[in-house]
Motif scaffolding. Sequence first.
Motif, short mmCIF file in Angstrom:
data_model
loop_
_atom_site.label_atom_id
_atom_site.label_comp_id
_atom_site.label_asym_id
_atom_site.label_seq_id
_atom_site.Cartn_x
_atom_site.Cartn_y
_atom_site.Cartn_z
N GLU A 71 -4.20 -0.03 -3.86
CA GLU A 71 -3.74 1.00 -4.81
C GLU A 71 -2.29 0.78 -5.19
O GLU A 71 -1.88 1.03 -6.33
CB GLU A 71 -3.94 2.39 -4.20
N SER A 72 -1.48 0.30 -4.24
CA SER A 72 -0.05 0.15 -4.47
C SER A 72 0.29 -1.05 -5.34
O SER A 72 1.44 -1.18 -5.78
CB SER A 72 0.69 0.03 -3.13
N VAL A 114 -7.77 2.88 -10.98
CA VAL A 114 -7.84 3.01 -9.54
C VAL A 114 -9.14 3.73 -9.22
O VAL A 114 -9.62 4.54 -10.01
CB VAL A 114 -6.63 3.80 -8.99
N TYR A 135 -3.03 6.02 -12.03
CA TYR A 135 -3.15 4.91 -11.08
C TYR A 135 -2.93 5.35 -9.63
O TYR A 135 -2.80 4.50 -8.75
CB TYR A 135 -2.18 3.79 -11.44
N ALA A 136 -2.89 6.65 -9.38
CA ALA A 136 -2.77 7.16 -8.01
C ALA A 136 -4.16 7.54 -7.50
O ALA A 136 -5.03 7.97 -8.28
CB ALA A 136 -1.84 8.36 -7.97
N SER A 178 0.98 5.57 -14.55
CA SER A 178 1.72 5.31 -13.34
C SER A 178 0.92 5.80 -12.15
O SER A 178 -0.18 6.32 -12.30
CB SER A 178 3.09 6.00 -13.39
N SER A 179 1.46 5.63 -10.96
CA SER A 179 0.82 6.07 -9.73
C SER A 179 1.39 7.44 -9.38
O SER A 179 1.26 8.38 -10.15
CB SER A 179 1.05 5.04 -8.62
N TRP A 180 2.00 7.58 -8.22
CA TRP A 180 2.72 8.81 -7.91
C TRP A 180 3.97 8.82 -8.78
O TRP A 180 4.78 7.91 -8.75
CB TRP A 180 3.08 8.85 -6.43
N THR A 209 -3.95 9.82 -0.16
CA THR A 209 -3.57 8.42 -0.31
C THR A 209 -4.70 7.56 0.27
O THR A 209 -5.51 8.04 1.06
CB THR A 209 -2.26 8.14 0.44
#
Length: 351
Positions: free
Chosen positions: A162-163, A173, A238-239, A259-261, A320
């Motif tokens: 994921e990162s 994701v 993407y998180a 973006s993710s977080w 997460t």
Amino acid sequence: MRCQLPFLKKVFPSRLTLATGLALACALLAACSQRQETPPDQAAVSVAPVTVPVCGQPVSYDRVPQRAVTHGINITEMFLALGLADRLVGYGGLRDIQRLPPAMQAQLARVPDLSNQNMNLETLLNAQPDFVFSGWSYGFRDGQITPQQLQELGIASYVLTESCIRKVARERVSLQDTFDDLLHLGRIFRIDAQAQALVNGQRAELEQIAQALQGMARQPSVFLYDSGTDIPVTAGRYAMPHAMIEAAGGRNIFADLPSSWTRGNWEDVIERNPDWIVIVNNDRPTPDGKKQFLLNKPELAHLTAIRERNFVLLDFAAATPGPRNVAGVRTLAHSLHPERVAAPEPDTSLR
């Protein structure tokens, strides 16, 4: 392992003092000396190489790691869920061991806590690891510790899938990212059958939820609130929570953030009027403190989620990538669609 010092120019920024640089160099040399004296039966075991994708690139592992370090509560839980506690020589990123399921707390009782904040190279080297498992922004950070720097030290690593959005482009994701990480670790540690059994059980649970949600007439909108007062920290597309919300039959109001977080803004929260608010429990502050902040914020008073008190609590380790993801999906799905999805039962496999 060959211990050399030229790489120090890359690992240690020029702004470090001479004393600090010398201290780190001494720590490295001490770790190298101890590793070279490690008996063969305690060293990483040579086997036929296996190759797994890491952030889109093939990485080969020709040894079974014997001395692993994990960084991040979800990452440590993933490692322990695979039965690899006996390989751990250190962990980091855990502010409170009580946040783990009880059985996992016991498994970590004998393992040194290397850092409750960012990874520290000197402390890491003193643990003499031959393998490090973390993720970008979980423990790996440019200018601090990276997989490339570990490779130069002769230390293998694996990066949380994921990162990888922090480094390479991705289409989406999904829960499959977590499953892939578990299966990849299974290959690296040559416990494929154990990893496959864990993933099969979680896939079956996820499929059961998907079947229960078939034919939904509506997807409730969801705002994930991690932290922040002036600006809310939330989950972009993407998180992992984005994938979990979708799997639970919901719609992430910040799915448009690539973006993710990441940071959102209160104006969009107000305009998009979420039906539900997911509060992430990361102890910064307490979940009740976050809830009261939202309830007392005047401009949010008209939101459906606020008026109807529609809150869902997710622990950080569930939000997460890790072994709690599917249970987290069921928690969300039961809140959003109680007529279709039963409440989750205690996960005895993690206790």
